[in-house]
Design a protein around this motif. Sequence first.
Motif, PDB file in Angstrom:
ATOM      1  N   PHE A 113     -26.745 -19.466  74.453  1.00  0.00           N
ATOM      2  CA  PHE A 113     -25.805 -18.564  75.120  1.00  0.00           C
ATOM      3  C   PHE A 113     -26.543 -17.274  75.456  1.00  0.00           C
ATOM      4  CE2 PHE A 113     -22.879 -21.546  73.472  1.00  0.00           C
ATOM      5  CZ  PHE A 113     -21.642 -21.359  74.087  1.00  0.00           C
ATOM      6  N   ILE A 114     -26.452 -16.849  76.714  1.00  0.00           N
ATOM      7  CA  ILE A 114     -27.194 -15.672  77.162  1.00  0.00           C
ATOM      8  C   ILE A 114     -26.226 -14.683  77.813  1.00  0.00           C
ATOM      9  CG2 ILE A 114     -29.138 -14.841  78.552  1.00  0.00           C
ATOM     10  CD1 ILE A 114     -30.203 -17.724  78.594  1.00  0.00           C
ATOM     11  N   PRO A 115     -26.140 -13.436  77.313  1.00  0.00           N
ATOM     12  CA  PRO A 115     -25.319 -12.420  77.981  1.00  0.00           C
ATOM     13  C   PRO A 115     -26.079 -11.858  79.181  1.00  0.00           C
ATOM     14  CG  PRO A 115     -26.342 -11.485  76.031  1.00  0.00           C
ATOM     15  CD  PRO A 115     -26.768 -12.932  76.086  1.00  0.00           C
ATOM     16  N   VAL A 116     -25.459 -11.878  80.351  1.00  0.00           N
ATOM     17  CA  VAL A 116     -26.171 -11.460  81.565  1.00  0.00           C
ATOM     18  C   VAL A 116     -25.273 -10.593  82.450  1.00  0.00           C
ATOM     19  CG1 VAL A 116     -27.566 -13.570  81.586  1.00  0.00           C
ATOM     20  CG2 VAL A 116     -25.477 -13.457  82.959  1.00  0.00           C
TER      21      VAL A 116
ATOM     22  N   ASN B 142     -21.417 -13.882  81.917  1.00  0.00           N
ATOM     23  CA  ASN B 142     -21.706 -12.956  83.011  1.00  0.00           C
ATOM     24  C   ASN B 142     -20.774 -11.737  82.996  1.00  0.00           C
ATOM     25  OD1 ASN B 142     -22.984 -12.068  85.364  1.00  0.00           O
ATOM     26  ND2 ASN B 142     -21.578 -13.168  86.698  1.00  0.00           N
ATOM     27  N   LYS B 143     -21.102 -10.780  83.841  1.00  0.00           N
ATOM     28  CA  LYS B 143     -20.339  -9.530  84.033  1.00  0.00           C
ATOM     29  C   LYS B 143     -20.266  -8.700  82.759  1.00  0.00           C
ATOM     30  CE  LYS B 143     -17.612 -11.538  87.790  1.00  0.00           C
ATOM     31  NZ  LYS B 143     -16.272 -11.657  88.418  1.00  0.00           N
ATOM     32  N   MET B 144     -21.353  -8.717  81.997  1.00  0.00           N
ATOM     33  CA  MET B 144     -21.416  -7.887  80.795  1.00  0.00           C
ATOM     34  C   MET B 144     -21.432  -6.398  81.142  1.00  0.00           C
ATOM     35  SD  MET B 144     -21.307  -9.894  78.138  1.00  0.00           S
ATOM     36  CE  MET B 144     -21.816  -8.804  76.817  1.00  0.00           C
TER      37      MET B 144
ATOM     38  N   TYR C 292     -21.052  -4.148  77.937  1.00  0.00           N
ATOM     39  CA  TYR C 292     -22.142  -4.768  77.178  1.00  0.00           C
ATOM     40  C   TYR C 292     -21.768  -5.000  75.706  1.00  0.00           C
ATOM     41  CZ  TYR C 292     -24.948  -3.522  81.270  1.00  0.00           C
ATOM     42  OH  TYR C 292     -25.438  -3.388  82.547  1.00  0.00           O
ATOM     43  N   SER C 293     -20.506  -5.335  75.455  1.00  0.00           N
ATOM     44  CA  SER C 293     -20.014  -5.465  74.082  1.00  0.00           C
ATOM     45  C   SER C 293     -20.479  -6.762  73.427  1.00  0.00           C
ATOM     46  CB  SER C 293     -18.483  -5.410  74.086  1.00  0.00           C
ATOM     47  OG  SER C 293     -17.957  -5.822  72.849  1.00  0.00           O
TER      48      SER C 293
ATOM     49  N   THR D 286     -32.387  -3.871  78.638  1.00  0.00           N
ATOM     50  CA  THR D 286     -32.387  -2.707  77.741  1.00  0.00           C
ATOM     51  C   THR D 286     -30.957  -2.269  77.424  1.00  0.00           C
ATOM     52  OG1 THR D 286     -32.542  -1.233  79.668  1.00  0.00           O
ATOM     53  CG2 THR D 286     -34.609  -1.886  78.601  1.00  0.00           C
ATOM     54  N   ASN D 287     -29.975  -2.864  78.109  1.00  0.00           N
ATOM     55  CA  ASN D 287     -28.577  -2.510  77.864  1.00  0.00           C
ATOM     56  C   ASN D 287     -27.952  -3.318  76.733  1.00  0.00           C
ATOM     57  OD1 ASN D 287     -28.319  -0.618  80.095  1.00  0.00           O
ATOM     58  ND2 ASN D 287     -28.434  -2.402  81.441  1.00  0.00           N
ATOM     59  N   MET D 288     -28.631  -4.373  76.309  1.00  0.00           N
ATOM     60  CA  MET D 288     -28.106  -5.221  75.222  1.00  0.00           C
ATOM     61  C   MET D 288     -29.206  -5.472  74.205  1.00  0.00           C
ATOM     62  SD  MET D 288     -25.781  -7.898  77.478  1.00  0.00           S
ATOM     63  CE  MET D 288     -26.911  -8.001  78.881  1.00  0.00           C
ATOM     64  N   ARG D 289     -29.597  -4.421  73.524  1.00  0.00           N
ATOM     65  CA  ARG D 289     -30.682  -4.537  72.544  1.00  0.00           C
ATOM     66  C   ARG D 289     -30.282  -5.394  71.356  1.00  0.00           C
ATOM     67  NH1 ARG D 289     -34.742  -1.261  74.081  1.00  0.00           N
ATOM     68  NH2 ARG D 289     -34.259   0.516  75.436  1.00  0.00           N
ATOM     69  N   TRP D 290     -28.973  -5.611  71.188  1.00  0.00           N
ATOM     70  CA  TRP D 290     -28.514  -6.468  70.096  1.00  0.00           C
ATOM     71  C   TRP D 290     -28.822  -7.937  70.358  1.00  0.00           C
ATOM     72  CZ3 TRP D 290     -25.129  -9.698  72.514  1.00  0.00           C
ATOM     73  CH2 TRP D 290     -24.439  -9.213  73.625  1.00  0.00           C
ATOM     74  N   TYR D 291     -29.103  -8.317  71.625  1.00  0.00           N
ATOM     75  CA  TYR D 291     -29.421  -9.712  71.948  1.00  0.00           C
ATOM     76  C   TYR D 291     -30.920  -9.938  71.806  1.00  0.00           C
ATOM     77  CZ  TYR D 291     -30.136 -14.001  74.603  1.00  0.00           C
ATOM     78  OH  TYR D 291     -30.516 -15.264  74.983  1.00  0.00           O
TER      79      TYR D 291
END
Length: 435
Positions: free
Chosen positions: A190-193, A153-155, A162-163, A206-211
Amino acid sequence: MNKQKPNLNVVFLGHVGCGKSTIQGHFIYKCGGIDKRSIDKYEKEGSWMGKESVKYVWVTDRLRIERESGFSVKQSYWRVITQKMNLSVINVPGRSKFMKNFIRGASQADVAVLVVSAAGSEFEKGVAKDGQTREHLLIASGLGIKQLIVLVNKMDDKSVNYSETRFMEIKKQTNKILDRLGFCASKIPFIPVSGWRGDNLVGQSTNMRWYKGKTLVYAIDEFKVPKRLTELPLRMPVSDSYKVNGVGIVSIGKVETGIIKPNQQIIIFPTTLTSPVVSVEHFFGLIPKAVAGDFIGICTKGIARYKIKKGMVIGDRENDPPRFVSQFTAQVSVLYHPTSIQVGYVPNVFCNVAHGPCRIEKILIKFNPKNADEDEIKNPDLIKKGESAIMVFKPLRPICVETFERCPALGRIILRDSRFTIGYGTITQTTKIDN
């Protein structure tokens, strides 16, 4: 309740301040569990108190003390319907001083979502020796929870931005902890949120297109629903009771085994109180019956609210009702103790939502769980951290337990002393007496 979809109870775990309540509130809102009008109301009320970011937190934190202090105190429940599941979302406290309520909530879950924070050094604090991340995972494992999702969380925090590098660093460290605690880390998504902005909760960010992985809602839909033990006698631990105007006394809890329906004669252990079931409700909707796995409320007749307490167990009066236990035998793994555990030691034993002091009467066998080649020691004098043993316990006040083979939910125990989790185990044998 949509009977075409299976019921699943999911608990959110994590260190205090990691953003559990914000994620749950935003997730419930995005899934249609609460309307925008209520969210706007919370935002307005929060601004009056000088709290601008509580509009999602207050969805699950409903007590006055929770809203004034800014952290969860008591477990709470919310209904969410996804594409494949009827979810009961369980919010539990993150602070160690409310561990009793954490265990009560987590014991009713089938699966778990672990929340860790990527902001600053919050992740490192959570996994430190005195952090709650490790202890929450230990207790979840002891309660039989094996299916897990990890949310980073808190990406959106300025320190993270959003690293992907920070996300992978946390994933690597968390995987080591999960492997050590017996979870299959390779199968855990594992999910970046961002709980505040809603990234990857329901829709792809759209802020983490790498995921390129699943969002939270789709990952939850991939959980496997555990087998429900409907053929066994009724066991329903009471997590709370309320007086509802126009309805009566409503006791809420999860049906662990069996079936419950209106007009059924029940008994409330450890009392001798009996009552017919007036109605069965699932999140304020009447249903014809509830089966194992359902989180419900039942309305009873002729029993005062103060007589129905947390931790009591509801059973069928005519079909193998709960009985008193004079002693029980359990296989226990010791996680921590400053010195050693000996005969006569009295830990606080948690079993589902109930807990009470139990004295160790005998230590039958000691063995090393990490080395099967070591000889077992019969009748040892003491047990230390890292060792396992088969022990005989004597409850010092009535508590409803069953063998793990008969009822897994009432056959698992957690041992605590002061603020520390001492160990966990499973019950192998019980000595029952007539009520």
